[in-house]
Design a protein around this motif. Structure first.
Motif, mmCIF file in Angstrom:
data_model
loop_
_atom_site.group_PDB
_atom_site.id
_atom_site.type_symbol
_atom_site.label_atom_id
_atom_site.label_comp_id
_atom_site.label_asym_id
_atom_site.label_seq_id
_atom_site.Cartn_x
_atom_site.Cartn_y
_atom_site.Cartn_z
ATOM 1 N N UNK A 33 84.479 23.625 109.931
ATOM 2 C CA UNK A 33 84.194 24.393 108.718
ATOM 3 C C UNK A 33 82.735 24.862 108.705
ATOM 4 N N UNK A 34 81.807 23.981 109.108
ATOM 5 C CA UNK A 34 80.388 24.360 109.157
ATOM 6 C C UNK A 34 80.168 25.492 110.156
ATOM 7 N N UNK A 35 80.812 25.381 111.331
ATOM 8 C CA UNK A 35 80.663 26.444 112.333
ATOM 9 C C UNK A 35 81.227 27.764 111.823
ATOM 10 N N UNK A 36 82.386 27.706 111.156
ATOM 11 C CA UNK A 36 82.996 28.926 110.628
ATOM 12 C C UNK A 36 82.111 29.553 109.551
ATOM 13 N N UNK A 37 81.488 28.721 108.728
ATOM 14 C CA UNK A 37 80.599 29.247 107.687
ATOM 15 C C UNK A 37 79.382 29.934 108.300
ATOM 16 N N UNK A 38 78.835 29.348 109.371
ATOM 17 C CA UNK A 38 77.684 29.962 110.039
ATOM 18 C C UNK A 38 78.064 31.323 110.620
ATOM 19 N N UNK A 39 79.235 31.412 111.290
ATOM 20 C CA UNK A 39 79.686 32.685 111.838
ATOM 21 C C UNK A 39 79.905 33.717 110.738
ATOM 22 N N UNK A 58 86.564 46.176 112.853
ATOM 23 C CA UNK A 58 86.943 44.944 113.554
ATOM 24 C C UNK A 58 86.105 43.770 113.071
ATOM 25 N N UNK A 59 84.794 44.033 112.881
ATOM 26 C CA UNK A 59 83.932 42.949 112.395
ATOM 27 C C UNK A 59 84.327 42.522 110.988
ATOM 28 N N UNK A 60 84.732 43.513 110.181
ATOM 29 C CA UNK A 60 85.170 43.187 108.822
ATOM 30 C C UNK A 60 86.417 42.294 108.861
ATOM 31 N N UNK A 94 88.987 36.894 108.642
ATOM 32 C CA UNK A 94 89.701 35.791 109.282
ATOM 33 C C UNK A 94 88.885 34.503 109.255
ATOM 34 N N UNK A 95 87.583 34.612 109.505
ATOM 35 C CA UNK A 95 86.725 33.417 109.488
ATOM 36 C C UNK A 95 86.725 32.777 108.117
ATOM 37 N N UNK A 96 86.598 33.610 107.081
ATOM 38 C CA UNK A 96 86.594 33.021 105.734
ATOM 39 C C UNK A 96 87.947 32.402 105.383
ATOM 40 N N UNK A 97 89.022 33.034 105.899
ATOM 41 C CA UNK A 97 90.346 32.445 105.690
ATOM 42 C C UNK A 97 90.431 31.067 106.355
ATOM 43 N N UNK A 98 89.848 30.979 107.587
ATOM 44 C CA UNK A 98 89.837 29.689 108.283
ATOM 45 C C UNK A 98 88.977 28.677 107.547
ATOM 46 N N UNK A 99 87.836 29.135 107.015
ATOM 47 C CA UNK A 99 86.968 28.234 106.233
ATOM 48 C C UNK A 99 87.734 27.657 105.052
ATOM 49 N N UNK A 100 88.447 28.538 104.337
ATOM 50 C CA UNK A 100 89.215 28.062 103.178
ATOM 51 C C UNK A 100 90.296 27.085 103.605
ATOM 52 N N UNK A 101 90.978 27.382 104.749
ATOM 53 C CA UNK A 101 92.035 26.497 105.233
ATOM 54 C C UNK A 101 91.472 25.134 105.628
ATOM 55 N N UNK A 102 90.320 25.159 106.357
ATOM 56 C CA UNK A 102 89.697 23.894 106.769
ATOM 57 C C UNK A 102 89.214 23.103 105.565
ATOM 58 N N UNK A 103 88.682 23.794 104.568
ATOM 59 C CA UNK A 103 88.230 23.107 103.355
ATOM 60 C C UNK A 103 89.394 22.391 102.678
ATOM 61 N N UNK A 104 90.549 23.090 102.616
ATOM 62 C CA UNK A 104 91.737 22.470 102.014
ATOM 63 C C UNK A 104 92.198 21.279 102.841
ATOM 64 N N UNK A 105 92.119 21.400 104.199
ATOM 65 C CA UNK A 105 92.546 20.300 105.069
ATOM 66 C C UNK A 105 91.638 19.081 104.917
ATOM 67 N N UNK A 106 90.313 19.359 104.771
ATOM 68 C CA UNK A 106 89.365 18.253 104.548
ATOM 69 C C UNK A 106 89.716 17.505 103.271
ATOM 70 N N UNK A 136 76.650 35.088 109.638
ATOM 71 C CA UNK A 136 76.105 36.044 110.600
ATOM 72 C C UNK A 136 76.805 37.406 110.490
ATOM 73 N N UNK A 137 78.149 37.369 110.387
ATOM 74 C CA UNK A 137 78.885 38.622 110.232
ATOM 75 C C UNK A 137 78.472 39.349 108.949
ATOM 76 N N UNK A 138 78.346 38.585 107.897
ATOM 77 C CA UNK A 138 77.991 39.188 106.609
ATOM 78 C C UNK A 138 76.620 39.861 106.678
ATOM 79 N N UNK A 139 75.676 39.216 107.367
ATOM 80 C CA UNK A 139 74.338 39.785 107.511
ATOM 81 C C UNK A 139 74.384 41.091 108.305
#
Length: 433
Positions: free
Chosen positions: A269-275, A352-354, A359-371, A278-281
């Protein structure tokens, strides 16, 4: 009869008062192996496999022989003593005594083959006492055990593997085996013309001294039986305790696994948030450039014939259009079209970056729910473990074990009923087809 066993006495490392050292050379030593060597031979492999599975150091066994010797569940070894007749009719110095020695010798030579789960390490035929008799010392063991060592010491299970199943309190595995061995000895005796006289229980012709001796013998036999039952009970309790230990170890492993999964999910989740950051920036930096490019490209992408102005009064229109304006506009349009193609490529990458960002934020949300889910599972496992210990403490190990076994049997019955019902339905469908 069964005895406590004294290997040093049997091998005549010392002589008791009832032995005649001048006749000791008549004795027969079949085997005399150090019991620790036997334990290494039988159990070292199983001990290594058992210790490899233990996650806690205090549950590992350093010396299996010492564990059995100092424990109360099993004896390190057992001994049986066999004798035919007594000093009056089978004296060691008589021809009858020599016959008894020959019969005992034949019996001994078939003992190990007949009892493969009773590892004989010491066996001696004594001729330097009043009556010939045979001492056999053995280690009872089983293989393929589901609890503790897969190969371990167990008199009850070793005899059960030989086909002796306990029934009533009088018909234990040990009693059945002893009876079978007596019958084996009796059959060899019969081949030599000696019949086994099984004396009855009538005591009216006994002298008072003989009657008291027999009474004491019965009391000793009853105590031996009680001892065997207690050993059997202790062995069963050890199996129950080992079973609960295995269940507790499984719960501990599940809790540990939940912790590891939660930590891994946190890391991902931390790695996904960092990515995502970066994409958002990058998207924030590119967005204004894309907008400007769109406006610029839209303004200058028409055909030069349409955007070129007419000639002024100072120069003929044809001359201005053909010689100056049109070549210049063509160069500008060529550059702009190249820029526009670069814009389209940049726009595609932006899209594509968007999508990657989403997708990354979707994974972050999924990992947060799994945690969160793993945290809840972890808490429930600890609560269940605590409740389990409270129930055991309140009801006792035996009661809990009975409840668990009854529930398992009930579940098994329900499963069998469902299977039978399903088979019945399947047969009905096939019949209709």
């Amino acid at each position: 009869m069964t005895g406590k066993g004294s290997v040093n006495h049997n091998s005549r490392k010392f002589h008791a008062k009832n032995t005649d050292p001048q006749r000791s050379h008549w004795n027969v030593e079949y085997c005399n192996q150090d019991i620790r060597e036997v334990y290494h031979e039988l159990f070292d492999g199983a001990l290594e496999r058992y210790n490899a599975k233990q996650t806690r150091k205090d549950r590992k066994i350093e010396d299996y022989y010492e564990k059995i010797r100092s424990g109360k569940q099993e004896k390190p070894f057992h001994e049986i003593i066999l004798q035919i007749g007594n000093k009056d009719d089978m004296g060691a110095k008589t021809a009858e005594g020599q016959m008894a020695a020959k019969i005992l010798d034949e019996y001994m030579k078939g003992f190990q083959e007949r009892n493969p789960t009773l590892r004989v390490f010491s066996a001696h035929l004594h001729m330097d006492e009043a009556t010939p008799h045979l001492h056999i010392d053995f280690v009872p063991y089983i293989t393929g055990s589901k609890r503790g060592l897969d190969t371990r010491v167990s008199l009850k299970q070793a005899l059960s593997a030989l086909g002796f199943k306990g029934g009533t309190r009088m018909e234990t595995e040990l009693n059945q085996w002893v009876t079978a061995e007596k019958q084996q000895l009796a059959s060899i005796m019969l081949e030599h013309g000696i019949e086994w006289e099984q004396k009855g229980t009538h005591e009216k012709h006994l002298s008072l001294l003989d009657f008291e001796k027999q009474k004491r013998a019965k009391e000793v036999a009853a105590l031996e039986k009680q001892k065997a039952e207690l050993e059997e009970h202790n062995a069963n309790m050890q199996e129950v305790n080992e079973k609960w230990l295995v269940q507790l170890e499984n719960i501990e492993r599940e809790i540990s696994s939940a912790h590891e999964n939660r930590e891994e999910a946190d890391k991902q989740a931390d790695q996904a948030k960092k990515k995502a950051s970066q994409y958002e920036k990058k998207l924030t930096e590119i967005a204004p450039m894309v907008k400007d490019m769109e406006r610029f490209a839209e303004k200058y992408s028409d055909d030069p014939d349409e955007v070129l102005p007419e000639a002024g009064t100072l120069e003929t229109g044809k001359s201005y259009r053909e010689k100056k304006a049109k070549p210049l506009i063509k160069k500008i349009v060529t550059v702009l079209r190249s820029v526009y193609r670069a814009y389209l490529d940049l726009s595609r990458r932006f899209s594509e970056m968007q999508r990657s960002y989403e997708r990354v934020w979707s994974k972050v949300n999924s990992l947060t729910a799994r945690v969160e889910e793993l945290w809840n599972e972890n808490r429930m496992l600890r609560e269940n473990l605590g409740d389990f210990e409270r129930v055991k403490g309140a009801l006792g190990h035996d009661t809990v074990e009975k409840i668990v076994q009854a529930e398992r049997q009930r579940e098994q019955v329900l499963k069998e009923q469902k299977r039978a019902q399903k088979r019945k339905i399947d047969r009905g469908e096939r019949w209709q087809k």
